[in-house]
Design a protein around this motif. Sequence first.
Motif, PDB file in Angstrom:
ATOM      1  N   THR A 147       0.843  -1.206   0.000  1.00 54.61           N
ATOM      2  CA  THR A 147       0.000   0.000   0.000  1.00 54.61           C
ATOM      3  C   THR A 147       0.872   1.248   0.000  1.00 54.61           C
ATOM      4  O   THR A 147       2.064   1.192   0.338  1.00 54.61           O
ATOM      5  CB  THR A 147      -0.923   0.057   1.241  1.00 54.61           C
ATOM      6  OG1 THR A 147      -0.100   0.233   2.412  1.00 54.61           O
ATOM      7  CG2 THR A 147      -1.789  -1.192   1.358  1.00 54.61           C
ATOM      8  N   ASP A 149       0.614   3.779   2.112  1.00 54.16           N
ATOM      9  CA  ASP A 149       1.012   4.100   3.483  1.00 54.16           C
ATOM     10  C   ASP A 149       2.219   3.272   3.933  1.00 54.16           C
ATOM     11  O   ASP A 149       3.147   3.790   4.559  1.00 54.16           O
ATOM     12  CB  ASP A 149      -0.154   3.899   4.451  1.00 54.16           C
ATOM     13  CG  ASP A 149      -1.238   4.953   4.258  1.00 54.16           C
ATOM     14  OD1 ASP A 149      -0.918   6.065   3.792  1.00 54.16           O
ATOM     15  OD2 ASP A 149      -2.400   4.658   4.582  1.00 54.16           O
ATOM     16  N   GLU A 150       2.208   1.990   3.611  1.00 55.91           N
ATOM     17  CA  GLU A 150       3.340   1.135   3.987  1.00 55.91           C
ATOM     18  C   GLU A 150       4.599   1.536   3.226  1.00 55.91           C
ATOM     19  O   GLU A 150       5.701   1.530   3.789  1.00 55.91           O
ATOM     20  CB  GLU A 150       2.998  -0.334   3.744  1.00 55.91           C
ATOM     21  CG  GLU A 150       1.954  -0.874   4.719  1.00 55.91           C
ATOM     22  CD  GLU A 150       1.584  -2.313   4.420  1.00 55.91           C
ATOM     23  OE1 GLU A 150       2.413  -3.191   4.723  1.00 55.91           O
ATOM     24  OE2 GLU A 150       0.488  -2.530   3.885  1.00 55.91           O
ATOM     25  N   PHE A 152       5.274   4.537   2.083  1.00 61.99           N
ATOM     26  CA  PHE A 152       5.725   5.810   2.641  1.00 61.99           C
ATOM     27  C   PHE A 152       6.438   5.585   3.964  1.00 61.99           C
ATOM     28  O   PHE A 152       7.490   6.166   4.225  1.00 61.99           O
ATOM     29  CB  PHE A 152       4.557   6.780   2.810  1.00 61.99           C
ATOM     30  CG  PHE A 152       4.996   8.159   3.194  1.00 61.99           C
ATOM     31  CD1 PHE A 152       5.592   8.988   2.258  1.00 61.99           C
ATOM     32  CD2 PHE A 152       4.859   8.610   4.496  1.00 61.99           C
ATOM     33  CE1 PHE A 152       6.033  10.250   2.604  1.00 61.99           C
ATOM     34  CE2 PHE A 152       5.301   9.869   4.847  1.00 61.99           C
ATOM     35  CZ  PHE A 152       5.884  10.689   3.905  1.00 61.99           C
ATOM     36  N   ASP A 153       5.872   4.718   4.808  1.00 63.14           N
ATOM     37  CA  ASP A 153       6.513   4.418   6.091  1.00 63.14           C
ATOM     38  C   ASP A 153       7.872   3.755   5.896  1.00 63.14           C
ATOM     39  O   ASP A 153       8.739   3.849   6.765  1.00 63.14           O
ATOM     40  CB  ASP A 153       5.608   3.527   6.943  1.00 63.14           C
ATOM     41  CG  ASP A 153       4.440   4.307   7.544  1.00 63.14           C
ATOM     42  OD1 ASP A 153       4.505   5.558   7.563  1.00 63.14           O
ATOM     43  OD2 ASP A 153       3.464   3.666   7.974  1.00 63.14           O
ATOM     44  N   LYS A 156      10.475   6.239   6.257  1.00 64.10           N
ATOM     45  CA  LYS A 156      10.476   6.977   7.530  1.00 64.10           C
ATOM     46  C   LYS A 156      11.854   7.022   8.187  1.00 64.10           C
ATOM     47  O   LYS A 156      12.283   8.066   8.672  1.00 64.10           O
ATOM     48  CB  LYS A 156       9.454   6.356   8.474  1.00 64.10           C
ATOM     49  CG  LYS A 156       9.140   7.181   9.682  1.00 64.10           C
ATOM     50  CD  LYS A 156       8.010   6.536  10.468  1.00 64.10           C
ATOM     51  CE  LYS A 156       7.426   7.521  11.434  1.00 64.10           C
ATOM     52  NZ  LYS A 156       6.229   6.995  12.072  1.00 64.10           N
ATOM     53  N   LYS A 168       5.689  14.338   4.015  1.00 65.08           N
ATOM     54  CA  LYS A 168       4.346  13.798   4.247  1.00 65.08           C
ATOM     55  C   LYS A 168       3.277  14.831   3.930  1.00 65.08           C
ATOM     56  O   LYS A 168       2.216  14.493   3.414  1.00 65.08           O
ATOM     57  CB  LYS A 168       4.227  13.325   5.701  1.00 65.08           C
ATOM     58  CG  LYS A 168       3.003  12.502   5.969  1.00 65.08           C
ATOM     59  CD  LYS A 168       3.047  11.930   7.373  1.00 65.08           C
ATOM     60  CE  LYS A 168       1.895  10.973   7.556  1.00 65.08           C
ATOM     61  NZ  LYS A 168       1.971  10.315   8.870  1.00 65.08           N
TER      62      LYS A 168
END
Length: 170
Positions: A147, A149-150, A152-153, A156, A168
Amino acid sequence: LTMNLVLEILNERQIHMVISEFEADRDLIIMAHALNCPVLTSDSDFMMIPLKGGVINPKTLEWDNLCETSEGTHSSKTYKYIPTLKYSCHKFCSLFKIRSEILPLFATMLGNDYISPELLTPVDQKLKTSFTTRIKKVLNFIKEFPTFDEAFDGFKDMFNRKHYNRIKSI
Protein backbone atom coordinates in the motif's frame (compact mmCIF):
# COMPACT_ATOMS: atom_id res chain seq x y z
CA LEU A 1 -1.93 42.42 -26.89
CA THR A 2 -0.51 39.11 -28.15
CA MET A 3 -2.87 37.12 -25.93
CA ASN A 4 -5.85 39.05 -27.27
CA LEU A 5 -4.77 38.29 -30.84
CA VAL A 6 -4.39 34.57 -30.08
CA LEU A 7 -7.82 34.48 -28.42
CA GLU A 8 -9.37 36.28 -31.38
CA ILE A 9 -7.89 33.81 -33.87
CA LEU A 10 -9.01 30.82 -31.77
CA ASN A 11 -12.54 32.24 -31.58
CA GLU A 12 -12.65 32.93 -35.33
CA ARG A 13 -11.67 29.32 -36.04
CA GLN A 14 -14.15 28.04 -33.45
CA ILE A 15 -11.42 26.34 -31.44
CA HIS A 16 -12.54 25.61 -27.89
CA MET A 17 -10.26 26.74 -25.11
CA VAL A 18 -9.98 26.95 -21.36
CA ILE A 19 -7.97 29.63 -19.63
CA SER A 20 -6.60 28.94 -16.17
CA GLU A 21 -5.67 31.89 -14.03
CA PHE A 22 -3.21 29.86 -11.99
CA GLU A 23 -1.79 26.32 -12.22
CA ALA A 24 -3.52 24.58 -15.14
CA ASP A 25 -2.66 20.97 -14.24
CA ARG A 26 -6.02 20.23 -12.62
CA ASP A 27 -7.95 21.74 -15.54
CA LEU A 28 -5.91 19.72 -18.05
CA ILE A 29 -6.55 16.49 -16.14
CA ILE A 30 -10.30 17.15 -15.98
CA MET A 31 -10.45 17.99 -19.69
CA ALA A 32 -8.34 14.99 -20.71
CA HIS A 33 -10.63 12.66 -18.76
CA ALA A 34 -13.78 14.27 -20.15
CA LEU A 35 -12.54 14.16 -23.75
CA ASN A 36 -10.71 10.83 -23.38
CA CYS A 37 -7.65 12.33 -25.04
CA PRO A 38 -3.95 12.51 -24.21
CA VAL A 39 -2.30 15.52 -22.63
CA LEU A 40 0.50 17.06 -24.70
CA THR A 41 3.10 18.19 -22.19
CA SER A 42 6.71 17.90 -21.14
CA ASP A 43 5.71 18.27 -17.47
CA SER A 44 6.76 14.98 -15.85
CA ASP A 45 4.12 15.40 -13.11
CA PHE A 46 1.55 14.15 -15.63
CA MET A 47 3.42 10.86 -16.00
CA MET A 48 2.16 9.81 -12.57
CA ILE A 49 -1.51 10.47 -13.28
CA PRO A 50 -3.60 7.62 -14.70
CA LEU A 51 -5.01 9.48 -17.70
CA LYS A 52 -7.21 7.36 -19.99
CA GLY A 53 -5.68 8.99 -23.07
CA GLY A 54 -2.13 8.96 -21.74
CA VAL A 55 0.56 11.62 -22.12
CA ILE A 56 2.47 12.73 -25.20
CA ASN A 57 5.76 14.53 -24.73
CA PRO A 58 6.17 17.12 -27.53
CA LYS A 59 9.77 15.96 -27.99
CA THR A 60 8.48 12.61 -29.31
CA LEU A 61 6.45 14.18 -32.15
CA GLU A 62 8.06 13.29 -35.49
CA TRP A 63 7.24 16.57 -37.25
CA ASP A 64 9.26 15.66 -40.34
CA ASN A 65 7.40 12.39 -40.84
CA LEU A 66 3.81 13.27 -41.77
CA CYS A 67 1.91 10.03 -42.42
CA GLU A 68 -1.40 9.23 -44.07
CA THR A 69 -3.88 6.42 -43.46
CA SER A 70 -7.37 5.53 -44.61
CA GLU A 71 -10.43 4.60 -42.53
CA GLY A 72 -10.47 1.09 -43.92
CA THR A 73 -9.90 -0.98 -47.03
CA HIS A 74 -13.10 0.22 -48.75
CA SER A 75 -12.95 3.86 -47.71
CA SER A 76 -11.61 6.73 -49.74
CA LYS A 77 -11.38 9.01 -46.70
CA THR A 78 -7.82 9.49 -45.49
CA TYR A 79 -6.32 11.05 -42.38
CA LYS A 80 -2.93 12.61 -41.86
CA TYR A 81 -1.07 12.21 -38.60
CA ILE A 82 2.28 12.85 -36.98
CA PRO A 83 3.87 9.73 -35.45
CA THR A 84 4.70 9.98 -31.75
CA LEU A 85 5.04 7.98 -28.57
CA LYS A 86 2.25 7.93 -26.01
CA TYR A 87 3.04 7.26 -22.37
CA SER A 88 0.53 5.30 -20.31
CA CYS A 89 0.62 5.22 -16.53
CA HIS A 90 -1.12 1.83 -16.60
CA LYS A 91 1.47 0.34 -18.95
CA PHE A 92 4.29 1.74 -16.82
CA CYS A 93 2.80 0.14 -13.70
CA SER A 94 2.30 -3.15 -15.50
CA LEU A 95 5.81 -3.17 -16.94
CA PHE A 96 7.49 -2.44 -13.60
CA LYS A 97 4.98 -4.37 -11.48
CA ILE A 98 4.08 -1.39 -9.31
CA ARG A 99 0.66 -0.33 -8.04
CA SER A 100 -0.60 2.96 -9.44
CA GLU A 101 -1.48 4.25 -5.96
CA ILE A 102 2.25 4.30 -5.16
CA LEU A 103 3.23 6.38 -8.22
CA PRO A 104 2.92 9.77 -6.47
CA LEU A 105 5.33 8.55 -3.79
CA PHE A 106 7.68 7.27 -6.49
CA ALA A 107 7.62 10.68 -8.19
CA THR A 108 8.17 12.49 -4.90
CA MET A 109 11.17 10.35 -3.99
CA LEU A 110 12.72 11.11 -7.37
CA GLY A 111 12.35 14.82 -6.74
CA ASN A 112 9.82 17.33 -8.03
CA ASP A 113 8.83 20.99 -7.92
CA TYR A 114 8.22 20.81 -4.16
CA ILE A 115 11.20 18.81 -2.91
CA SER A 116 14.78 19.90 -3.40
CA PRO A 117 17.39 17.31 -4.40
CA GLU A 118 19.25 18.04 -1.14
CA LEU A 119 16.26 16.86 0.88
CA LEU A 120 16.52 13.46 -0.82
CA THR A 121 20.16 12.90 0.13
CA PRO A 122 19.14 10.45 2.90
CA VAL A 123 17.31 8.32 0.31
CA ASP A 124 20.46 8.18 -1.81
CA GLN A 125 22.54 7.23 1.23
CA LYS A 126 20.16 4.53 2.47
CA LEU A 127 19.63 2.97 -0.97
CA LYS A 128 23.31 3.42 -1.87
CA THR A 129 22.44 5.36 -4.97
CA SER A 130 22.95 8.73 -6.60
CA PHE A 131 20.60 10.99 -8.49
CA THR A 132 21.45 9.30 -11.78
CA THR A 133 20.62 5.80 -10.48
CA ARG A 134 17.82 6.78 -8.10
CA ILE A 135 14.95 5.88 -10.44
CA LYS A 136 15.62 2.14 -10.54
CA LYS A 137 16.55 1.84 -6.87
CA VAL A 138 13.52 3.79 -5.61
CA LEU A 139 11.24 1.83 -7.94
CA ASN A 140 12.58 -1.49 -6.67
CA PHE A 141 12.32 -0.31 -3.06
CA ILE A 142 8.71 0.87 -3.13
CA LYS A 143 7.26 -1.93 -5.23
CA GLU A 144 7.84 -4.32 -2.32
CA PHE A 145 5.13 -2.57 -0.28
CA PRO A 146 1.44 -3.47 -0.77
CA THR A 147 0.00 0.00 0.00
CA PHE A 148 0.94 3.64 -0.30
CA ASP A 149 1.01 4.10 3.48
CA GLU A 150 3.34 1.14 3.99
CA ALA A 151 5.60 2.32 1.18
CA PHE A 152 5.73 5.81 2.64
CA ASP A 153 6.51 4.42 6.09
CA GLY A 154 9.37 2.48 4.47
CA PHE A 155 11.11 5.83 3.94
CA LYS A 156 10.48 6.98 7.53
CA ASP A 157 13.85 5.83 8.88
CA MET A 158 15.69 7.68 6.11
CA PHE A 159 14.66 11.16 7.25
CA ASN A 160 14.74 13.16 10.41
CA ARG A 161 11.29 13.99 11.82
CA LYS A 162 11.21 17.53 10.32
CA HIS A 163 12.01 16.38 6.77
CA TYR A 164 9.71 13.36 7.03
CA ASN A 165 6.78 15.57 8.10
CA ARG A 166 7.54 18.04 5.29
CA ILE A 167 7.49 15.28 2.68
CA LYS A 168 4.35 13.80 4.25
CA SER A 169 2.58 17.14 3.95
CA ILE A 170 3.27 17.21 0.21
